[in-house]
Design an enzyme around this catalytic site. Structure first.
Site, PDB file in Angstrom:
ATOM      1  N   LYS A  13       0.842  -1.217   0.000  1.00 41.99           N
ATOM      2  CA  LYS A  13       0.000   0.000   0.000  1.00 41.99           C
ATOM      3  C   LYS A  13       0.868   1.255   0.000  1.00 41.99           C
ATOM      4  CE  LYS A  13      -2.056  -1.165   3.902  1.00 41.99           C
ATOM      5  NZ  LYS A  13      -1.454  -2.477   4.188  1.00 41.99           N
ATOM      6  N   ARG A 127      11.639  -5.478   5.398  1.00 38.72           N
ATOM      7  CA  ARG A 127      11.380  -4.068   5.065  1.00 38.72           C
ATOM      8  C   ARG A 127      12.269  -3.127   5.880  1.00 38.72           C
ATOM      9  NH1 ARG A 127       5.446  -1.693   5.525  1.00 38.72           N
ATOM     10  NH2 ARG A 127       5.573  -2.579   7.617  1.00 38.72           N
ATOM     11  N   ARG A 160      10.789  -1.102  11.359  1.00 40.60           N
ATOM     12  CA  ARG A 160       9.646  -0.788  12.214  1.00 40.60           C
ATOM     13  C   ARG A 160       9.547  -1.785  13.366  1.00 40.60           C
ATOM     14  NH1 ARG A 160       4.443   0.343   8.403  1.00 40.60           N
ATOM     15  NH2 ARG A 160       3.438  -0.955   9.973  1.00 40.60           N
TER      16      ARG A 160
HETATM   17  P1  AP5 Z   1       4.753  -1.597   1.980  1.00 42.49           P
HETATM   18  O1  AP5 Z   1       4.423  -0.805   0.781  1.00 42.49           O
HETATM   19  O2  AP5 Z   1       5.507  -0.921   3.069  1.00 42.49           O
HETATM   20  O3  AP5 Z   1       3.456  -2.356   2.552  1.00 42.49           O
HETATM   21  P2  AP5 Z   1       2.131  -1.818   3.235  1.00 42.49           P
HETATM   22  O4  AP5 Z   1       0.990  -2.461   2.538  1.00 42.49           O
HETATM   23  O5  AP5 Z   1       2.147  -0.330   3.315  1.00 42.49           O
HETATM   24  O6  AP5 Z   1       2.272  -2.513   4.648  1.00 42.49           O
HETATM   25  P3  AP5 Z   1       2.175  -1.904   6.119  1.00 42.49           P
HETATM   26  O7  AP5 Z   1       2.942  -2.821   7.026  1.00 42.49           O
HETATM   27  O8  AP5 Z   1       2.541  -0.464   6.144  1.00 42.49           O
HETATM   28  O9  AP5 Z   1       0.654  -2.078   6.398  1.00 42.49           O
HETATM   29  P4  AP5 Z   1      -0.038  -2.082   7.750  1.00 42.49           P
HETATM   30  O10 AP5 Z   1      -1.448  -1.954   7.321  1.00 42.49           O
HETATM   31  O11 AP5 Z   1       0.283  -3.237   8.591  1.00 42.49           O
HETATM   32  O12 AP5 Z   1       0.634  -0.842   8.541  1.00 42.49           O
HETATM   33  P5  AP5 Z   1       0.197   0.663   8.788  1.00 42.49           P
HETATM   34  O13 AP5 Z   1       1.390   1.484   8.877  1.00 42.49           O
HETATM   35  O14 AP5 Z   1      -0.875   1.058   7.865  1.00 42.49           O
HETATM   36  O15 AP5 Z   1       5.576  -2.896   1.485  1.00 42.49           O
HETATM   37  C1  AP5 Z   1       6.029  -3.886   2.403  1.00 42.49           C
HETATM   38  C2  AP5 Z   1       7.424  -4.398   1.983  1.00 42.49           C
HETATM   39  O16 AP5 Z   1       7.300  -5.114   0.751  1.00 42.49           O
HETATM   40  C3  AP5 Z   1       8.437  -3.284   1.721  1.00 42.49           C
HETATM   41  O17 AP5 Z   1       9.684  -3.722   2.150  1.00 42.49           O
HETATM   42  C4  AP5 Z   1       8.394  -3.099   0.202  1.00 42.49           C
HETATM   43  O18 AP5 Z   1       9.631  -2.628  -0.313  1.00 42.49           O
HETATM   44  C5  AP5 Z   1       8.099  -4.515  -0.278  1.00 42.49           C
HETATM   45  N1  AP5 Z   1       7.267  -4.545  -1.499  1.00 42.49           N
HETATM   46  C6  AP5 Z   1       6.247  -3.694  -1.838  1.00 42.49           C
HETATM   47  N2  AP5 Z   1       5.691  -4.058  -3.022  1.00 42.49           N
HETATM   48  C7  AP5 Z   1       6.370  -5.173  -3.425  1.00 42.49           C
HETATM   49  C8  AP5 Z   1       6.260  -6.014  -4.588  1.00 42.49           C
HETATM   50  N3  AP5 Z   1       5.352  -5.795  -5.548  1.00 42.49           N
HETATM   51  N4  AP5 Z   1       7.110  -7.080  -4.666  1.00 42.49           N
HETATM   52  C9  AP5 Z   1       8.038  -7.307  -3.692  1.00 42.49           C
HETATM   53  N5  AP5 Z   1       8.199  -6.538  -2.592  1.00 42.49           N
HETATM   54  C10 AP5 Z   1       7.369  -5.484  -2.458  1.00 42.49           C
HETATM   55  O19 AP5 Z   1      -0.458   0.535  10.237  1.00 42.49           O
HETATM   56  C11 AP5 Z   1       0.357   0.232  11.347  1.00 42.49           C
HETATM   57  C12 AP5 Z   1      -0.473   0.153  12.622  1.00 42.49           C
HETATM   58  O20 AP5 Z   1      -1.102   1.407  12.872  1.00 42.49           O
HETATM   59  C13 AP5 Z   1      -1.621  -0.865  12.622  1.00 42.49           C
HETATM   60  O21 AP5 Z   1      -1.166  -2.151  12.960  1.00 42.49           O
HETATM   61  C14 AP5 Z   1      -2.547  -0.262  13.687  1.00 42.49           C
HETATM   62  O22 AP5 Z   1      -2.073  -0.529  14.977  1.00 42.49           O
HETATM   63  C15 AP5 Z   1      -2.399   1.241  13.441  1.00 42.49           C
HETATM   64  N6  AP5 Z   1      -3.399   1.740  12.484  1.00 42.49           N
HETATM   65  C16 AP5 Z   1      -3.162   2.363  11.289  1.00 42.49           C
HETATM   66  N7  AP5 Z   1      -4.313   2.665  10.673  1.00 42.49           N
HETATM   67  C17 AP5 Z   1      -5.322   2.226  11.484  1.00 42.49           C
HETATM   68  C18 AP5 Z   1      -6.739   2.214  11.381  1.00 42.49           C
HETATM   69  N8  AP5 Z   1      -7.361   2.720  10.308  1.00 42.49           N
HETATM   70  N9  AP5 Z   1      -7.443   1.665  12.401  1.00 42.49           N
HETATM   71  C19 AP5 Z   1      -6.841   1.162  13.498  1.00 42.49           C
HETATM   72  N10 AP5 Z   1      -5.503   1.130  13.644  1.00 42.49           N
HETATM   73  C20 AP5 Z   1      -4.740   1.649  12.650  1.00 42.49           C
HETATM   74 MG    MG Z   2       2.263   1.098   4.858  1.00 43.76          MG
END
Ligand code: AP5
Ligand code: MG
Ligand code: ZN
Length: 214
Positions: A13, A127, A160
Site C-alpha cells: 500500500k 522491510r 519498524r
Molecule cells: P509496503 O508498501 O511498506 O506495505 P504496506 O501495505 O504499506 O504494509 P504496512 O505494514 O505499512 O501495512 P499495515 O497496514 O500493517 O501498517 P500501517 O502502517 O498502515 O511494502 C512492504 C514491503 O514489501 C516493503 O519492504 C516493500 O519494499 C516490499 N514490497 C512492496 N511491493 C512489493 C512487490 N510488488 N514485490 C516485492 N516486494 C514489495 O499501520 C500500522 C499500525 O497502525 C496498525 O497495525 C494499527 O495498529 C495502526 N493503524 C493504522 N491505521 C489504522 C486504522 N485505520 N485503524 C486502526 N488502527 C490503525
Molecule cells: Mg504502509
C-alpha cells in the site's frame, strides 16, 4: 480523484501510494504514518496509539476516525486524496461514508491489493523505512542504491518495531477478521478495483493506473 488503497500488511500500500499520489497529483494520507509521527513527537495520541501498534492491534475506532476527519478537512485534500490504511473496520467505513457525505465528497474507487499470506511475512521482516521521509525499501526486493540510505532524501533506514514475526502474524490475523470484510462492503458499492499485488512493483502500479482508466 478521491481514492482508498487497501490490502493486508505488507501488500505494498505505502509503496504504491507514494508514486500513485504523485502521478495523480493528489494528497497521500496514511493513518499508520500519522500515528508513527505522533509517537515520534511524543504527543498524548502517540502514547495511546503506541501500545496498540506495538502489539499489532488496531487503534480504537474513535481515535482513528477523529484524526482522519481532521486530516480530510485540511485544504490540501481539496485537490483529491489517497487514503492508505483507513478504513480498517466496518465501523470506520461507515464513519467515512458519513463524513464524506457531510463534506459533499464522492469516493471514486477503492484499490484492493491482494498478496497471498505466505509472501507477506518475508516482505515485512525484510522491510526498511526511511526515518526522514517514510519511504519503504526491502533488503531483497527494493534495495536502496546506497546501503542503509534513502534514495529520495538520503535519510537513515530503520526497521519498524511491529515488523517482527510474532507481531506480523497478529497483524495478519486481525486483517483477516476485521478488515477483509471491507472487500465485500466496497464491492457491493461498485467501487472495488482488485489488483494482483504479487508482481513487480512497476507492474502493480501499471495495473492500478489501468484500473482507474489512466
Ligand atoms: P509496503 O508498501 O511498506 O506495505 P504496506 O501495505 O504499506 O504494509 P504496512 O505494514 O505499512 O501495512 P499495515 O497496514 O500493517 O501498517 P500501517 O502502517 O498502515 O511494502 C512492504 C514491503 O514489501 C516493503 O519492504 C516493500 O519494499 C516490499 N514490497 C512492496 N511491493 C512489493 C512487490 N510488488 N514485490 C516485492 N516486494 C514489495 O499501520 C500500522 C499500525 O497502525 C496498525 O497495525 C494499527 O495498529 C495502526 N493503524 C493504522 N491505521 C489504522 C486504522 N485505520 N485503524 C486502526 N488502527 C490503525
Ligand atoms: Mg504502509
Ligand atoms: Zn527518505
Amino acid at each position: 480523484m478521491n481514492l482508498l488503497i487497501m490490502g493486508p500488511p505488507g501488500a505494498g500500500k505505502g509503496t504504491q501510494a507514494e508514486t500513485l499520489a504523485q502521478e495523480l497529483q493528489i494528497t497521500n494520507i496514511s493513518t499508520g504514518d500519522m500515528f508513527r509521527e505522533a509517537i515520534r513527537q511524543g504527543t498524548e495520541m502517540g502514547k495511546k496509539a503506541k501500545e496498540y501498534m506495538e502489539m499489532g492491534e488496531l487503534v480504537p475506532d474513535s481515535v482513528v476516525v477523529g484524526i482522519t476527519r481532521e486530516r480530510l478537512s485540511q485544504p490540501d485534500c481539496a485537490r483529491g486524496f489517497l487514503l492508505d490504511g483507513f478504513p480498517r473496520t466496518v465501523v470506520q467505513a461507515e464513519a467515512l461514508e458519513d463524513m464524506l457525505e457531510t463534506m459533499g465528497i464522492v469516493l471514486d474507487g477503492v484499490i484492493n491489493i491482494a498478496v497471498p499470506r505466505e509472501k507477506l511475512l518475508e516482505r515485512l521482516t525484510g522491510r526498511r523505512i526511511c526515518r526522514n521521509c517514510g519511504a519503504s525499501y526491502h533488503l531483497r526486493y527494493n534495495k536502496p542504491k546506497v546501503e542503509n540510505k534513502c534514495d529520495a532524501c538520503g535519510g537513515e533506514l530503520y526497521q519498524r518495531s511491529d515488523d517482527n514475526e510474532v507481531v506480523v502474524n497478529n497483524r495478519l490475523d486481525i486483517y483477516e477478521s476485521k478488515t477483509e470484510p471491507l472487500i465485500d462492503y466496497y464491492a457491493s458499492r461498485s467501487l472495488l478495483k482488485n489488483i494482483n499485488g504479487d508482481q513487480d512493483i512497476e507492474k502493480v502500479l501499471a495495473d492500478i493506473l489501468a484500473s482507474l482508466g489512466k
